[in-house]
Design an enzyme around this catalytic site. Structure first.
Site, short mmCIF file in Angstrom:
data_model
loop_
_atom_site.label_atom_id
_atom_site.label_comp_id
_atom_site.label_asym_id
_atom_site.label_seq_id
_atom_site.Cartn_x
_atom_site.Cartn_y
_atom_site.Cartn_z
N TYR A 64 61.92 7.98 84.33
CA TYR A 64 60.62 8.35 84.38
C TYR A 64 60.28 9.56 84.01
O TYR A 64 60.92 10.49 84.55
CB TYR A 64 59.70 7.60 85.67
CG TYR A 64 59.99 6.38 85.60
CD1 TYR A 64 59.02 5.36 84.56
CD2 TYR A 64 60.55 5.35 86.64
CE1 TYR A 64 58.86 4.06 84.92
CE2 TYR A 64 60.59 4.28 86.79
CZ TYR A 64 59.87 3.48 85.78
OH TYR A 64 59.86 1.98 86.16
N ASP A 112 62.58 -7.40 84.04
CA ASP A 112 61.62 -6.27 84.07
C ASP A 112 60.28 -6.78 83.80
O ASP A 112 60.05 -6.66 82.52
CB ASP A 112 62.32 -5.21 83.09
CG ASP A 112 61.60 -4.09 83.14
OD1 ASP A 112 60.36 -4.01 83.67
OD2 ASP A 112 62.28 -3.21 82.47
N GLN A 150 67.17 -5.63 82.99
CA GLN A 150 66.28 -5.93 81.91
C GLN A 150 65.51 -7.24 81.68
O GLN A 150 64.60 -7.30 81.43
CB GLN A 150 66.85 -5.34 80.54
CG GLN A 150 66.51 -4.29 79.92
CD GLN A 150 67.37 -3.77 78.61
OE1 GLN A 150 68.33 -4.34 78.41
NE2 GLN A 150 66.90 -2.95 77.97
N ARG A 180 65.30 0.34 85.87
CA ARG A 180 64.97 0.12 84.49
C ARG A 180 66.59 0.20 83.95
O ARG A 180 66.95 1.29 83.41
CB ARG A 180 64.34 1.17 83.98
CG ARG A 180 62.84 1.36 84.72
CD ARG A 180 61.88 -0.03 84.69
NE ARG A 180 61.35 -0.41 83.57
CZ ARG A 180 60.10 0.00 82.96
NH1 ARG A 180 59.34 0.87 83.68
NH2 ARG A 180 59.43 -0.30 81.83
N SER A 206 58.39 -4.09 81.73
CA SER A 206 58.58 -3.89 80.27
C SER A 206 57.75 -4.98 79.30
O SER A 206 57.41 -4.88 78.33
CB SER A 206 59.92 -3.88 79.98
OG SER A 206 60.53 -2.63 80.25
#
Ligand code: NAD
Length: 377
Positions: free
Chosen positions: A228, A130, A127, A122, A133
């Site tokens: 996380y 990802d 991004q 992450r 997400s």
């Protein structure tokens, strides 16, 4: 380099792994792209559109798998499919490696380089690839739309000659990607939104969306190096439940999204807390695939308990298949193009790159990802 994009075989799947625009992108990079016939059928894109984008359409999955130097797909390959792959083939998909030890071992035994997209770090640079997400974002949106549809009241405040309707009260537990999108969607519909996350930095994000962060003092909460949340202690979880019972009782809609990476989701909403909710309230448990945050929720089911509707349907992003396919496709393309060498017209598996190190699960006959290896031993 020969790439094969496989059609999803799961009958529940509504998404396509790749759209023609991204096939065109791969062809422009110099890849020879083959797609399986019917790949875009669920989102009404005919084979012809993929052909126009420069792909060959395959009607023989086994032959295409054997011939491919890289296979791109959405989910876990079957044992039969793995047996078709040639040694050195790069297989990119969402592999859920913690729950699919057999698949991981079979890929290693077949000397396939198995890449699991859920393990992409992450980080800012990653991004664009990802998938967690992009898909969680849509699931958060769908959770609110589904709850609004099931609720007997409306979300916005309405002042009419017939009287004033108060805005719906929505409570979101877990303000990660899905939770923040749920907050934003509920706010756009005019609801009054409260939210909570164990990560202290989520408070500002909740505020920035116009929602109210619920204050709960849990003491120290830990995080992994990837950001996380870590598992709470039993004592902290009990404190959290006590603090949230009143908020749940006041809410018309409760959306839970709290997850702990690689572990079972924490059970936050007990049956006792559900008992305190108003009849007609709606609960959507977005953590259902990893065990659920709500004691009474059941995987794949929508149940009613003392007048409260509890939705435990998995993969809500499948309800917006075109948007979800578009995002997944773009994530796949971005992954491949990031490591593509334009001169040799090949994908370069840079084993010293942080992104590859995190998501490469099997390589040269071994399970090379230490986190996965330790988890599935
Ligand atoms: P996730 O799906 O693993 O979990 C959802 C949320 O639940 C998280 O925000 C987590 O903190 C929260 N949670 C866990 N236990 C809880 C509890 N008991 N009560 C309330 N909330 C609880 O999370 P995610 O959406 O995948 O995001 C994980 C992290 O990665 C976050 O820090 C997020 O900001 C970050 N992230 C970074 C990038 C990037 O920089 N490229 C992209 C996406 C996510």
């Amino acid at each position: 380099m020969r790439l094969f994009v496989e059609r999803e075989t799961d009958p529940q799947e509504t998404r396509a792994p790749m759209l023609p625009a991204d096939v065109r992108g791969l062809v422009e990079l110099g890849a020879q792209v083959e797609v399986e016939t019917g790949i875009g059928q669920s989102i009404n894109i005919p084979d012809m559109e993929y052909e126009k984008a420069g792909a060959q359409v395959s009607r023989d999955r086994r032959a295409s798998l054997s011939n491919a130097e890289m296979v791109l797909r959405m989910s876990v390959p079957s044992s039969e499919e793995i047996q078709c792959l040639s040694q050195g083939c790069i297989h990119i998909s969402c592999m859920a490696p913690f729950n699919n030890a057999k698949v991981v071992r079979e890929l290693a035994a077949g000397k396939v380089s198995g890449i699991s997209l859920e393990m992409v770090p992450r980080t800012t640079i990653a991004q664009k690839m990802d998938v967690l997400s992009s898909q969680a974002n849509l699931a958060g949106y769908v959770a609110v739309i589904l709850a609004a549809e099931r609720q007997g009241i409306i979300f916005p405040m309405m002042m009419t000659p017939a009287g004033t309707i108060q805005p719906a009260r929505v409570f979101v537990i877990g303000a990660g990607v899905a939770g923040l999108q749920a907050i934003a969607t509920a706010k756009r519909l005019g609801a009054r939104v409260d939210a909570f996350d164990v990560r202290p930095e989520a408070r500002d994000q909740i505020l920035s969306l116009g929602a109210k962060p619920l204050k709960v003092d849990l003491g120290e909460t830990d995080r992994t190096k990837h950001g996380y949340a870590k598992k709470l202690t039993d004592e902290q979880l009990q404190k959290q439940r006590q603090a949230m019972a009143k908020q749940c009782a006041q809410s018309d809609v409760l959306i839970t999204t709290a997850k702990v990476f690689g572990r079972k989701a924490p059970q936050i909403v007990t049956n006792e807390m559900l008992d305190g909710m108003k009849p007609g309230s709606v609960v959507v448990d977005l953590a259902i695939e990893t065990g659920g945050n709500v004691e009474a929720s059941e995987l794949g089911k929508e149940i009613e308990r003392e007048g409260v509707t509890i939705i435990g349907l998995p993969q809500l992003q499948r309800r917006v298949p075109l948007a979800a396919s578009r995002m997944f496709s773009s994530n796949l393309f971005n992954f491949v193009s990031h490591f593509w060498d334009k001169e040799t017209r090949r994908f370069v598996l840079k084993t010293d790159d942080q992104i590859i190190q995190d998501c490469l699960i099997t390589h040269e006959g071994r399970i090379v990802n230490t986190v996965v290896k330790a988890a599935i031993k």
